[in-house]
Structure formats: C-alpha cells, structure tokens
Design an enzyme around this catalytic site. Structure first.
Site, PDB file in Angstrom:
ATOM      1  N   THR A 255       0.926  -1.132   0.000  1.00  0.00           N
ATOM      2  CA  THR A 255       0.000   0.000   0.000  1.00  0.00           C
ATOM      3  C   THR A 255       0.952   1.163   0.000  1.00  0.00           C
ATOM      4  O   THR A 255       2.052   1.049   0.526  1.00  0.00           O
ATOM      5  CB  THR A 255      -0.844   0.042   1.301  1.00  0.00           C
ATOM      6  OG1 THR A 255      -1.856  -0.958   1.258  1.00  0.00           O
ATOM      7  CG2 THR A 255      -1.525   1.384   1.509  1.00  0.00           C
TER       8      THR A 255
ATOM      9  N   VAL B 143     -13.005  -4.556   0.274  1.00  0.00           N
ATOM     10  CA  VAL B 143     -12.351  -3.243   0.399  1.00  0.00           C
ATOM     11  C   VAL B 143     -11.600  -3.246   1.726  1.00  0.00           C
ATOM     12  O   VAL B 143     -12.127  -3.721   2.736  1.00  0.00           O
ATOM     13  CB  VAL B 143     -13.401  -2.111   0.377  1.00  0.00           C
ATOM     14  CG1 VAL B 143     -12.752  -0.770   0.701  1.00  0.00           C
ATOM     15  CG2 VAL B 143     -14.087  -2.034  -0.990  1.00  0.00           C
TER      16      VAL B 143
ATOM     17  N   THR C   7      -0.341   1.163   6.315  1.00  0.00           N
ATOM     18  CA  THR C   7      -0.164   0.037   5.403  1.00  0.00           C
ATOM     19  C   THR C   7      -0.230  -1.247   6.222  1.00  0.00           C
ATOM     20  O   THR C   7       0.303  -1.294   7.328  1.00  0.00           O
ATOM     21  CB  THR C   7       1.175   0.113   4.632  1.00  0.00           C
ATOM     22  OG1 THR C   7       1.383  -1.115   3.946  1.00  0.00           O
ATOM     23  CG2 THR C   7       2.368   0.360   5.549  1.00  0.00           C
TER      24      THR C   7
ATOM     25  N   GLY D  36      -5.664  -4.794   6.062  1.00  0.00           N
ATOM     26  CA  GLY D  36      -6.677  -3.759   6.204  1.00  0.00           C
ATOM     27  C   GLY D  36      -7.769  -4.044   7.215  1.00  0.00           C
ATOM     28  O   GLY D  36      -8.217  -3.133   7.924  1.00  0.00           O
TER      29      GLY D  36
HETATM   30  N1  GLY Z   1      -3.963  -1.987   3.633  1.00  0.00           N
HETATM   31  C1  GLY Z   1      -4.473  -2.278   2.372  1.00  0.00           C
HETATM   32  C2  GLY Z   1      -5.544  -3.264   2.357  1.00  0.00           C
HETATM   33  O1  GLY Z   1      -5.684  -4.057   3.274  1.00  0.00           O
HETATM   34  O2  GLY Z   1      -6.290  -3.286   1.384  1.00  0.00           O
END
Ligand code: GLY
Length: 311
Positions: free
Chosen positions: A179, A208, A230, A233
């Site tokens: 990321t 997402v 980063t 997520g």
């Molecule tokens: N940090 C990016 C994701 O998990 O999409």
C-alpha cells in the site's frame, strides 16, 4: 506560519527480504529518494500539504514497484481493483474511492471527490461514472497488470486462496502488505494525508480494505497529526487505527514517534495486527511504527535531509 516543512512517504510493510519479486533494494531506494525530493521541491515553493501528498502518492502509483495504481495486485478474477483516500487537516475535508478499475491515478480521483462532490466516498460503477464526468485519465488493463503480479496471483490461487484467510495471514508474517501513502506538513502549518492500494492478492467479493476508510487507513487534522497506514486492512478497520493515533495526540499530547508506537502497540494488543504507519504531528515531527518485520518508508523532518528505511 511555520519555518519548516516535513514529508513522509511509505511503500508497504512486511518482511522485505521478499521484495525481490518487485525490485531490488537499490530500486526502492532510488524511487523513494526521487519521490521525497520532488515533494520537497513543492513544499519549499509553498505548495499546500494536500497538493504534495496527492503528487507523491500519484508518483508511487505510477511506479510498478508498489502495490497501488500500476503494479497493483490482482483480485480473484485476475483483475486490478483499487482503493484510495485523501484528507485535508485544515477542515477535515476528505475524498475516497473504492473498487475502481482502469483509473491511472486513484488518488487524484479521490481528490476530485473531495473537491467536486458533496460526498466523501464513491465506489465501483458510480465512482467510474464520476471519473468519466470529470475526464479522469483511464488506461487499459495491460498498463496495470505486470508480470510479477500475475505470478504472485497464480501462487495465491495454487495455495488455495489463502491470502484471504485471516488465520493463515497471521501465521505467515513474512508476507508483504503493499500500500502506498504520504503525509505532509506545509509552510503554513497545514497537515494532509493520502493512501492508495491495490489491496490484498486474490481478494474476493468486492473486498475493500482500510486504505479508503477515513480514520482507518488515513486521517489528518491540523490540531493533531496526519497518518497513512499500510498492512492487513481488516485489522486497521476494526481498530480505526489512524483516528486512534490522532486521539493519542489529542488526549495525551504525544509527539508523532510516541503516537505511532502507541498505535502499533494497540493494533497488536487488540487484534494481533500486522502493518505500519507514518505520522507527522502538528509541530512537523515525524514518526513511524510497524508490527511487521520491515516497512519501506522515507522522511524529511523540518526541511532536513531525506532519510529512508528499506528493511
Ligand atoms: N492496507 C491495504 C488493504 O488491506 O487493502
């Protein structure tokens, strides 16, 4: 009016002995240095922090070394699907896009959402319609899909789509979570943050991550700090980590390095989270922290020399 500017950029977290798939340490060093120095030039000339974070992230998106824009990882259909967000610390204005395809610079589309729409977040087809309305540059699939990502996707498929499995991700801390992001403190004392990503390899069902979620993967408030994250997520979303770091500064008056560390300790304590953050506080101090064994990032503090960490 402050006397100095500060700038931080990052290009992903993980065990970076595995970065050879995308490029050598020298490639990353050159890329990071070039982008930091371009950002410096803009800040020295008096550019607003918001312009600088957009510019630096768009350069990271254009570089196939990183998992964002060109060089994004592939989803379960072997396609690139991207997320990005940007935030202005002056008035907490924010723009974000998720699940978009073929947009050369997702961060610039997020900036347009901030500037030209009355909304904060646009997704999928609607975001693409909005992009068309404003004549945003689109490119064909083959611009985005690079050889090393096809190989990585095939490996993930062969491994049984395990890159989406929470347990397996926790048991494989060597994985690199790409990321990109930037935070900036301009000559006027304004803060801004931006984050952009292709997400997680072999992602499914319109998944997402945190990058386009205000308060999770990105946050900026002139009174506290600018943060870009980063990592895995889902863990940053569940801990609302970027806002949590801002709250550490708001309620405990921590400086950026301590706030970044407090955020990472919270991430690990609460959800055994894997990833990292870059933080600039309202005095222009730079801080970073990561729970992975490495993180790629660079910084210029108070107009000084540029520094990197590539391991
Ligand atoms: N940090 C990016 C994701 O998990 O999409």
């Amino acid at each position: 009016m402050s006397n100095h500017y500060s700038l931080m950029i990052h290009g992903g977290a993980g065990a970076l002995q595995h970065i050879q798939a995308e490029g050598s340490e020298e490639d990353f060093a050159q890329s990071m240095y070039g982008i930091l120095e371009q950002g410096r030039l803009k800040l020295q000339q008096g550019a607003p922090a918001l312009d600088v974070v957009e510019h630096c992230v768009s350069l990271l998106e254009d570089d196939p070394l990183y998992n964002a824009g060109r060089g994004s990882v592939l989803n379960e259909y072997g396609e690139v699907e991207m997320d990005a967000a940007i935030m202005d610390g002056q008035d907490l204005a924010a723009g974000s896009v998720a699940g978009i395809k073929n947009i050369k610079n997702p961060i610039s589309l997020a900036r347009l959402v901030l500037k030209k729409s009355e909304h904060v977040m646009l997704i999928g087809h609607g975001a693409m319609e909005f992009a068309e309305l404003w004549g945003v540059e689109c490119l064909p699939d083959d611009y985005f899909i690079i050889e090393s990502r096809i190989k990585q996707f095939q490996e993930a498929e062969k491994a049984g789509k395990m890159m989406l499995d929470h347990e397996d991700i926790e048991q494989e801390p060597q994985r690199k979570f790409g990321t990109v992001g930037a935070t900036a403190f301009d000559l006027e004392g304004n803060l801004a943050a931006a984050t952009s990503t292709g997400g997680i390899v072999n992602k499914r069902w319109g998944r997402v991550g945190d990058s386009p979620i205000i308060g999770a993967g990105v946050f900026a408030d002139n009174d506290t700090c600018a943060v870009s994250a980063t990592g895995y997520g889902e863990q940053f979303m569940r801990t609302v980590l970027a806002k949590m770091i801002s709250d550490c500064i708001h309620f405990q008056s921590l400086a950026a390095p301590q706030a970044a560390q407090a955020g990472i300790e919270y991430l690990v304590a609460k959800v055994k989270g894997l990833g990292g953050v870059i933080v600039i506080d309202a005095k222009g101090r730079c801080g970073a922290g990561h729970s992975t064994s490495g993180m790629i990032y660079g910084w210029i503090e108070h107009g000084g020399e540029s520094h990197f960490q590539l391991t």
